[in-house]
Write a protein that holds these residues in place. Structure first.
Motif, mmCIF file in Angstrom:
data_model
loop_
_atom_site.group_PDB
_atom_site.id
_atom_site.type_symbol
_atom_site.label_atom_id
_atom_site.label_comp_id
_atom_site.label_asym_id
_atom_site.label_seq_id
_atom_site.Cartn_x
_atom_site.Cartn_y
_atom_site.Cartn_z
ATOM 1 N N GLU A 189 89.041 36.701 55.786
ATOM 2 C CA GLU A 189 90.029 35.730 56.261
ATOM 3 C C GLU A 189 89.378 34.437 56.764
ATOM 4 O O GLU A 189 90.065 33.560 57.263
ATOM 5 C CB GLU A 189 90.878 36.348 57.373
ATOM 6 N N LYS A 226 93.732 40.482 66.377
ATOM 7 C CA LYS A 226 93.925 40.632 64.937
ATOM 8 C C LYS A 226 95.203 39.913 64.479
ATOM 9 O O LYS A 226 95.206 39.193 63.486
ATOM 10 C CB LYS A 226 93.993 42.119 64.591
ATOM 11 N N LEU A 227 96.280 40.086 65.218
ATOM 12 C CA LEU A 227 97.544 39.463 64.842
ATOM 13 C C LEU A 227 97.529 37.943 65.017
ATOM 14 O O LEU A 227 98.132 37.212 64.243
ATOM 15 C CB LEU A 227 98.689 40.072 65.654
ATOM 16 N N THR A 252 94.765 35.921 64.848
ATOM 17 C CA THR A 252 93.773 35.220 64.024
ATOM 18 C C THR A 252 93.678 35.724 62.592
ATOM 19 O O THR A 252 93.028 35.092 61.774
ATOM 20 C CB THR A 252 92.375 35.358 64.643
ATOM 21 N N ARG A 253 94.260 36.878 62.285
ATOM 22 C CA ARG A 253 94.176 37.555 60.988
ATOM 23 C C ARG A 253 92.789 38.160 60.744
ATOM 24 O O ARG A 253 92.521 38.662 59.669
ATOM 25 C CB ARG A 253 94.556 36.631 59.827
ATOM 26 N N MET A 309 92.266 41.598 58.702
ATOM 27 C CA MET A 309 93.444 41.829 57.865
ATOM 28 C C MET A 309 93.190 41.493 56.393
ATOM 29 O O MET A 309 94.117 41.452 55.603
ATOM 30 C CB MET A 309 94.624 40.998 58.368
#
Length: 90
Positions: free
Chosen positions: A13, A35-36, A38-39, A42
């Motif tokens: 990412e 995580k949610l 900045t991605r 993922m």
């Protein structure tokens, strides 16, 4: 921006150390929240490459959270296939 802030932690990412560190400092995130926001983790590898680094960044900035508060889970990057399926001719 310091050289260490430009280091890419999540290659999938393209999330840098600086982005992760500023997000954790601003929001006091858990691993899941980071995580949610900045991605990171993922991408195609599902966090297998950067998960340990994400946990260390969170530990260094927020001392009151343990890395396992809301643990990240590993995701398979693709659907598993057998070797026989890969070797078949069309």
């Amino acid at each position: 921006m310091a050289t260490s802030e430009k280091i890419v932690i999540c290659r999938c990412e393209e999330v840098t150390y600086g982005q992760l560190q500023s997000t954790v400092e601003e929001h006091k995130c858990t691993a899941r929240e980071l995580k949610l926001r900045t991605r990171a983790g993922m991408g195609f590898c599902g966090g297998r490459t950067c998960r340990m680094a994400l946990d260390r960044i969170i530990e260094s900035v927020t001392s009151d959270l343990s890395p396992g508060d809301i643990p990240l889970k590993y995701q398979p990057p693709i659907r598993p296939v057998t070797f026989g399926t890969v070797g078949e001719k069309p």
